[in-house]
Design a protein around this motif. Structure first.
Motif, PDB file in Angstrom:
ATOM      1  N   GLN A 144      -2.789  41.742   6.095  1.00 35.90           N
ATOM      2  CA  GLN A 144      -3.563  40.757   5.353  1.00 35.90           C
ATOM      3  C   GLN A 144      -4.127  39.760   6.350  1.00 35.90           C
ATOM      4  O   GLN A 144      -3.364  39.122   7.077  1.00 35.90           O
ATOM      5  CB  GLN A 144      -2.693  40.044   4.326  1.00 35.90           C
ATOM      6  N   MET A 145      -5.435  39.631   6.374  1.00 32.33           N
ATOM      7  CA  MET A 145      -6.095  38.760   7.335  1.00 32.33           C
ATOM      8  C   MET A 145      -6.824  37.653   6.584  1.00 32.33           C
ATOM      9  O   MET A 145      -7.750  37.935   5.813  1.00 32.33           O
ATOM     10  CB  MET A 145      -7.076  39.552   8.194  1.00 32.33           C
ATOM     11  N   ASN A 146      -6.409  36.431   6.799  1.00 33.88           N
ATOM     12  CA  ASN A 146      -7.029  35.270   6.163  1.00 33.88           C
ATOM     13  C   ASN A 146      -7.656  34.360   7.214  1.00 33.88           C
ATOM     14  O   ASN A 146      -7.350  34.455   8.401  1.00 33.88           O
ATOM     15  CB  ASN A 146      -5.980  34.487   5.368  1.00 33.88           C
ATOM     16  N   SER A 147      -8.518  33.481   6.758  1.00 35.86           N
ATOM     17  CA  SER A 147      -9.170  32.510   7.642  1.00 35.86           C
ATOM     18  C   SER A 147      -9.769  33.195   8.866  1.00 35.86           C
ATOM     19  O   SER A 147      -9.568  32.759  10.002  1.00 35.86           O
ATOM     20  CB  SER A 147      -8.164  31.432   8.077  1.00 35.86           C
ATOM     21  N   LEU A 148     -10.503  34.242   8.617  1.00 32.73           N
ATOM     22  CA  LEU A 148     -11.044  35.039   9.723  1.00 32.73           C
ATOM     23  C   LEU A 148     -12.056  34.255  10.541  1.00 32.73           C
ATOM     24  O   LEU A 148     -12.818  33.436  10.009  1.00 32.73           O
ATOM     25  CB  LEU A 148     -11.673  36.312   9.181  1.00 32.73           C
ATOM     26  N   LYS A 149     -12.027  34.529  11.834  1.00 30.93           N
ATOM     27  CA  LYS A 149     -12.918  33.874  12.796  1.00 30.93           C
ATOM     28  C   LYS A 149     -13.768  34.938  13.487  1.00 30.93           C
ATOM     29  O   LYS A 149     -13.371  36.111  13.551  1.00 30.93           O
ATOM     30  CB  LYS A 149     -12.093  33.142  13.843  1.00 30.93           C
ATOM     31  N   PRO A 150     -14.897  34.559  14.044  1.00 33.72           N
ATOM     32  CA  PRO A 150     -15.724  35.546  14.765  1.00 33.72           C
ATOM     33  C   PRO A 150     -14.959  36.267  15.871  1.00 33.72           C
ATOM     34  O   PRO A 150     -15.210  37.459  16.120  1.00 33.72           O
ATOM     35  CB  PRO A 150     -16.857  34.683  15.334  1.00 33.72           C
ATOM     36  N   GLU A 151     -14.030  35.583  16.498  1.00 28.28           N
ATOM     37  CA  GLU A 151     -13.270  36.218  17.574  1.00 28.28           C
ATOM     38  C   GLU A 151     -12.248  37.238  17.071  1.00 28.28           C
ATOM     39  O   GLU A 151     -11.615  37.926  17.869  1.00 28.28           O
ATOM     40  CB  GLU A 151     -12.564  35.155  18.436  1.00 28.28           C
ATOM     41  N   ASP A 152     -12.087  37.348  15.759  1.00 33.00           N
ATOM     42  CA  ASP A 152     -11.218  38.379  15.197  1.00 33.00           C
ATOM     43  C   ASP A 152     -11.940  39.719  15.057  1.00 33.00           C
ATOM     44  O   ASP A 152     -11.321  40.739  14.742  1.00 33.00           O
ATOM     45  CB  ASP A 152     -10.711  37.972  13.811  1.00 33.00           C
ATOM     46  N   ALA A 153     -13.223  39.736  15.291  1.00 31.69           N
ATOM     47  CA  ALA A 153     -14.010  40.955  15.116  1.00 31.69           C
ATOM     48  C   ALA A 153     -13.596  42.034  16.108  1.00 31.69           C
ATOM     49  O   ALA A 153     -13.223  41.739  17.244  1.00 31.69           O
ATOM     50  CB  ALA A 153     -15.493  40.641  15.270  1.00 31.69           C
ATOM     51  N   GLY A 154     -13.696  43.277  15.663  1.00 30.51           N
ATOM     52  CA  GLY A 154     -13.360  44.402  16.513  1.00 30.51           C
ATOM     53  C   GLY A 154     -12.925  45.584  15.673  1.00 30.51           C
ATOM     54  O   GLY A 154     -12.999  45.543  14.445  1.00 30.51           O
ATOM     55  N   VAL A 155     -12.474  46.609  16.354  1.00 31.67           N
ATOM     56  CA  VAL A 155     -11.918  47.773  15.667  1.00 31.67           C
ATOM     57  C   VAL A 155     -10.401  47.602  15.616  1.00 31.67           C
ATOM     58  O   VAL A 155      -9.767  47.366  16.648  1.00 31.67           O
ATOM     59  CB  VAL A 155     -12.281  49.081  16.392  1.00 31.67           C
ATOM     60  N   TYR A 156      -9.874  47.712  14.428  1.00 26.75           N
ATOM     61  CA  TYR A 156      -8.443  47.550  14.205  1.00 26.75           C
ATOM     62  C   TYR A 156      -7.781  48.916  14.060  1.00 26.75           C
ATOM     63  O   TYR A 156      -8.251  49.761  13.294  1.00 26.75           O
ATOM     64  CB  TYR A 156      -8.192  46.703  12.970  1.00 26.75           C
ATOM     65  N   TYR A 157      -6.691  49.093  14.798  1.00 25.38           N
ATOM     66  CA  TYR A 157      -5.961  50.354  14.807  1.00 25.38           C
ATOM     67  C   TYR A 157      -4.511  50.127  14.389  1.00 25.38           C
ATOM     68  O   TYR A 157      -3.892  49.149  14.822  1.00 25.38           O
ATOM     69  CB  TYR A 157      -5.942  50.950  16.210  1.00 25.38           C
ATOM     70  N   CYS A 158      -3.990  51.041  13.610  1.00 28.42           N
ATOM     71  CA  CYS A 158      -2.544  51.018  13.405  1.00 28.42           C
ATOM     72  C   CYS A 158      -1.926  52.008  14.382  1.00 28.42           C
ATOM     73  O   CYS A 158      -2.562  52.986  14.794  1.00 28.42           O
ATOM     74  CB  CYS A 158      -2.160  51.338  11.957  1.00 28.42           C
ATOM     75  N   GLY A 159      -0.704  51.726  14.757  1.00 24.75           N
ATOM     76  CA  GLY A 159      -0.034  52.539  15.746  1.00 24.75           C
ATOM     77  C   GLY A 159       1.413  52.804  15.395  1.00 24.75           C
ATOM     78  O   GLY A 159       2.089  51.961  14.811  1.00 24.75           O
ATOM     79  N   MET A 160       1.867  53.989  15.765  1.00 21.50           N
ATOM     80  CA  MET A 160       3.241  54.416  15.515  1.00 21.50           C
ATOM     81  C   MET A 160       3.847  54.864  16.838  1.00 21.50           C
ATOM     82  O   MET A 160       3.228  55.615  17.587  1.00 21.50           O
ATOM     83  CB  MET A 160       3.245  55.562  14.497  1.00 21.50           C
ATOM     84  N   PRO A 161       5.063  54.427  17.145  1.00 21.52           N
ATOM     85  CA  PRO A 161       5.670  54.825  18.416  1.00 21.52           C
ATOM     86  C   PRO A 161       6.158  56.268  18.389  1.00 21.52           C
ATOM     87  O   PRO A 161       6.254  56.889  17.336  1.00 21.52           O
ATOM     88  CB  PRO A 161       6.837  53.846  18.548  1.00 21.52           C
ATOM     89  N   ASP A 162       6.493  56.755  19.567  1.00 22.16           N
ATOM     90  CA  ASP A 162       6.989  58.117  19.677  1.00 22.16           C
ATOM     91  C   ASP A 162       8.436  58.217  19.181  1.00 22.16           C
ATOM     92  O   ASP A 162       8.792  59.162  18.480  1.00 22.16           O
ATOM     93  CB  ASP A 162       6.906  58.571  21.142  1.00 22.16           C
ATOM     94  N   ARG A 163       9.258  57.235  19.549  1.00 22.70           N
ATOM     95  CA  ARG A 163      10.681  57.302  19.244  1.00 22.70           C
ATOM     96  C   ARG A 163      11.066  56.361  18.107  1.00 22.70           C
ATOM     97  O   ARG A 163      10.542  55.251  18.006  1.00 22.70           O
ATOM     98  CB  ARG A 163      11.488  56.966  20.492  1.00 22.70           C
ATOM     99  N   GLN A 164      12.007  56.789  17.315  1.00 19.59           N
ATOM    100  CA  GLN A 164      12.481  55.968  16.213  1.00 19.59           C
ATOM    101  C   GLN A 164      13.116  54.675  16.705  1.00 19.59           C
ATOM    102  O   GLN A 164      13.092  53.675  16.004  1.00 19.59           O
ATOM    103  CB  GLN A 164      13.489  56.749  15.360  1.00 19.59           C
ATOM    104  N   GLY A 165      13.667  54.706  17.906  1.00 17.38           N
ATOM    105  CA  GLY A 165      14.359  53.520  18.409  1.00 17.38           C
ATOM    106  C   GLY A 165      13.446  52.452  18.977  1.00 17.38           C
ATOM    107  O   GLY A 165      13.913  51.374  19.343  1.00 17.38           O
ATOM    108  N   THR A 166      12.164  52.721  19.050  1.00 14.29           N
ATOM    109  CA  THR A 166      11.238  51.724  19.580  1.00 14.29           C
ATOM    110  C   THR A 166      11.146  50.557  18.608  1.00 14.29           C
ATOM    111  O   THR A 166      10.853  50.739  17.434  1.00 14.29           O
ATOM    112  CB  THR A 166       9.852  52.330  19.795  1.00 14.29           C
ATOM    113  N   THR A 167      11.386  49.369  19.125  1.00 11.82           N
ATOM    114  CA  THR A 167      11.425  48.203  18.251  1.00 11.82           C
ATOM    115  C   THR A 167      10.043  47.571  18.085  1.00 11.82           C
ATOM    116  O   THR A 167       9.129  47.805  18.886  1.00 11.82           O
ATOM    117  CB  THR A 167      12.373  47.146  18.813  1.00 11.82           C
TER     118      THR A 167
END
Length: 129
Positions: free
Chosen positions: A82-105
């Motif tokens: 959830q992104m609120n109070s967006l600013k021009p500097e927030d612009a870009g491509v947003y990616y979600c990421g998942m680690p390789d190992r379950q233990g990655t915090t």
């Protein structure tokens, strides 16, 4: 085959809000910490937010603290931003990421994008002033 599919990007004016989603398939979503990253043109990919597999711990980049909220719905294998109070500097491509190992915090993910093994295709966010 692990797949991450982001959605929810778009074009908003300064001060506006957007909610990004990332649906994960091919893995047990609830067993992994997850994160959001973004990349602006000509810049390196940067950390935005991460969340532990329990959802109890969250971490945010300094520039988005107090404005963005990361959450997860394990029943839907979906990560949100959830992104609120967006600013021009927030612009870009947003990616979600998942680690390789379950233990990655979530903390580890907040320190380096190299902790991410799987990426989505990204969703574009544009913020006009």
């Amino acid at each position: 085959q692990v797949q991450l599919v982001e959605s929810g990007g778009g074009s908003v004016q300064t001060g506006g809000s957007l909610r990004l989603s990332c649906i994960v398939s091919g893995r047990t979503f609830s067993s992994y910490s997850m994160g959001w990253f973004r990349q602006a043109p000509g810049k390196e990919r940067e950390f935005v937010a991460s969340i532990s597999l329990t959802g109890h711990r969250t971490y945010y980049g300094e520039s988005v603290k107090g404005r963005f909220t990361i959450s997860r719905d394990d029943a839907k294998s979906t990560l949100y931003l959830q992104m609120n109070s967006l600013k021009p500097e927030d612009a870009g491509v947003y990616y979600c990421g998942m680690p390789d190992r379950q233990g990655t915090t979530a903390l580890t993910m907040s320190n380096s994008a190299s902790a991410v093994r799987y990426w989505g295709q990204g969703t574009q966010v544009t913020v006009s002033s």
